[in-house]
Design an enzyme around this catalytic site. Structure first.
Site, PDB file in Angstrom:
ATOM      1  N   ALA A 128      -1.780   6.261 -13.206  1.00 50.24           N
ATOM      2  CA  ALA A 128      -1.407   7.444 -13.980  1.00 50.24           C
ATOM      3  C   ALA A 128      -2.453   8.540 -13.961  1.00 50.24           C
ATOM      4  O   ALA A 128      -2.242   9.597 -14.560  1.00 50.24           O
ATOM      5  CB  ALA A 128      -1.119   7.035 -15.433  1.00 50.24           C
ATOM      6  N   GLY A 131      -1.429  12.498  -9.284  1.00 50.11           N
ATOM      7  CA  GLY A 131      -0.157  12.546  -8.585  1.00 50.11           C
ATOM      8  C   GLY A 131       1.072  12.360  -9.457  1.00 50.11           C
ATOM      9  O   GLY A 131       1.143  12.828 -10.592  1.00 50.11           O
ATOM     10  N   SER A 254      10.363   3.447  -2.191  1.00 48.41           N
ATOM     11  CA  SER A 254      10.420   4.576  -1.267  1.00 48.41           C
ATOM     12  C   SER A 254      11.570   4.387  -0.291  1.00 48.41           C
ATOM     13  O   SER A 254      11.959   3.255   0.011  1.00 48.41           O
ATOM     14  CB  SER A 254       9.103   4.691  -0.494  1.00 48.41           C
ATOM     15  OG  SER A 254       9.222   5.612   0.570  1.00 48.41           O
ATOM     16  N   TYR A 286       3.293  -0.592   4.861  1.00 49.88           N
ATOM     17  CA  TYR A 286       3.800   0.196   3.740  1.00 49.88           C
ATOM     18  C   TYR A 286       5.316   0.030   3.598  1.00 49.88           C
ATOM     19  O   TYR A 286       5.828  -0.205   2.497  1.00 49.88           O
ATOM     20  CB  TYR A 286       3.447   1.662   3.934  1.00 49.88           C
ATOM     21  CG  TYR A 286       3.938   2.557   2.833  1.00 49.88           C
ATOM     22  CD1 TYR A 286       3.283   2.610   1.605  1.00 49.88           C
ATOM     23  CD2 TYR A 286       5.062   3.365   3.013  1.00 49.88           C
ATOM     24  CE1 TYR A 286       3.732   3.430   0.585  1.00 49.88           C
ATOM     25  CE2 TYR A 286       5.516   4.199   2.005  1.00 49.88           C
ATOM     26  CZ  TYR A 286       4.848   4.223   0.794  1.00 49.88           C
ATOM     27  OH  TYR A 286       5.306   5.041  -0.219  1.00 49.88           O
TER      28      TYR A 286
END
Length: 413
Positions: A128, A131, A254, A286
């Site tokens: 947090a 970004g 994502s 990723y």
């Protein structure tokens, strides 16, 4: 199956002479001033609506001496007999996943929270300090939520909290150290949280790394896999006692998950966390970690559905200008090029905020969202058997580290 959503909310506009009101228990009814009649269904859509949740920020519900309910807007010093939550009334759902799209990719996180008062709620947001995670935490804090910043760099995190306090001095923000590259740090974080907070309403698994060269964590696992998936899974399971019916877990994944190469035939501990740089590609690591995020959310939603804990996964946006690309100059260059065409950080945080707070998502669990709208993830991400195998492998890997630490403590004693 989600209901078919109309292109806009224009059909909700009342015909001339009609008025929308709410009963004390939150049921919406409609008054036709021409005929002096009332009805429970919307005159255009034929559907029923309800109001629920807390009053908007600054409002108070009062009862007069003669028993009439009225509402006071302390900010504007006005009084009304109309429930201010009518502006956020939602259709009475036949099933949990029956909801319509209210926001899109251009929506800001603070717009999603417009008029909402989150006082009394407690949230944990990993990553947090910067970004998308910062904008998520900031948006929640500015609307009264107590936000715990779960971050590794305490100095940078305190500076982030101070920036929010410059906007509103009375925000409730806390920081507890969390290093996702060490499962021991995850356990210590959970212990500290439990000592200070009795409940957890919103858990946002946001932190992540991208484009890292091959490396192993202190626990011996590939870094991208552990930071993006394994440690978040461990933290969620440790915080389960603080989660209750109605709590929400948001897993930030994502669209990159669609390019993962994990399958039922290839899923193994070696595929998840290789022990050497041979055949290692940071982008695929990723992609695989993001698929793990969705599979974890799918299995967790199934396991916790009876407890009433809502679990959903989200995609914040494509190549959003954040610190995610900091690990390799080429990624930083690519992100810089596309920056004018991508979302702002406030826009990127909107889907997280929507899934964490939207009243219409009560009971809607195990779903995947993009641009504040439900969408279908890849076929692999919808495979319950693959999700179960990943769960078994992940718990085995977590347990191996726990057992090893217990052995070390026993020897030291």
């Amino acid at each position: 199956m989600a209901a078919i959503m109309p292109d806009s909310d224009s059909e909700d506009e009342l015909p001339p002479g009609w008025e929308e009101r709410a009963t004390v228990d939150g049921s919406v009814y409609y008054v036709n001033h021409a005929t002096k009649g009332t009805q429970w269904t919307h005159p255009r859509t034929g559907k029923k609506k309800v109001v629920s949740g807390d009053l908007p920020f600054g409002w108070e519900k009062c009862v007069s001496e003669d028993g009439k309910v009225f509402y006071v807007d302390h900010g504007n010093r006005q009084t009304t007999y109309s429930d201010p939550r009518l502006a956020f009334a939602t259709e009475e759902k036949e099933y949990a996943q029956d909801f319509r799209q209210r926001f899109d990719g251009s929506t800001m996180a603070l717009q999603v929270l417009h008029g909402r008062d989150l006082a009394g709620k407690v949230a944990v947001v990993s990553g947090a300090s910067t970004g998308i995670g910062f904008e998520t935490a900031r948006s929640l804090a500015l609307h009264g939520c107590t936000v715990v910043f779960a971050c590794r760099d305490l100095i940078r995190t305190q500076a982030a909290i101070d920036r929010i306090k410059d906007e509103r001095a009375n925000v409730k923000c806390d920081v507890i150290e969390l290093d996702l590259a060490r499962l021991r740090s995850v356990r210590i974080f959970a212990e500290h949280f439990k000592l200070n907070y009795k409940k957890l309403d919103i858990l946002v698994l946001n932190a992540g790394v991208f484009g890292l060269p091959f490396s192993l964590t202190h626990d011996g696992y590939e870094t991208t896999f552990q930071v993006n998936h394994l440690s978040h899974m461990y933290m969620t399971l440790l915080l389960e006692p603080q989660l209750c019916q109605g709590s929400r877990v948001i897993v930030v994944s994502s669209e990159s998950h669609r390019f993962a190469n994990l399958s039922g035939d290839t899923l193994s501990q070696t595929a998840l966390s290789p022990s050497s740089a041979t055949h290692f590609w940071s982008m695929m690591a990723y992609n695989n970690s993001k698929l793990c995020n969705i599979l974890f959310g799918l299995e967790l939603a199934r396991m916790w559905e009876k407890k009433g804990i809502i679990v959903n996964t989200i995609h914040p946006g494509n190549m959003v200008s954040s610190n995610l690309s900091r690990n390799w100059w080429l990624y930083r260059f690519l992100f810089a090029i596309v920056r004018p065409f991508t979302k702002s950080l406030q826009q990127a945080a909107s889907t997280t905020i929507y899934c964490a707070t939207a009243p219409e998502l009560d009971g809607a669990t195990g779903l995947y969202f993009n641009n504040c709208c439900r969408c279908e993830p890849s076929k692999a991400a919808q495979d319950p058997e693959l999700a179960h195998v990943l769960w078994q492998l992940s718990t085995k890997m977590i347990q191996a580290v726990i057992n090893s630490e217990e052995d070390i403590i026993a020897v030291e004693n």
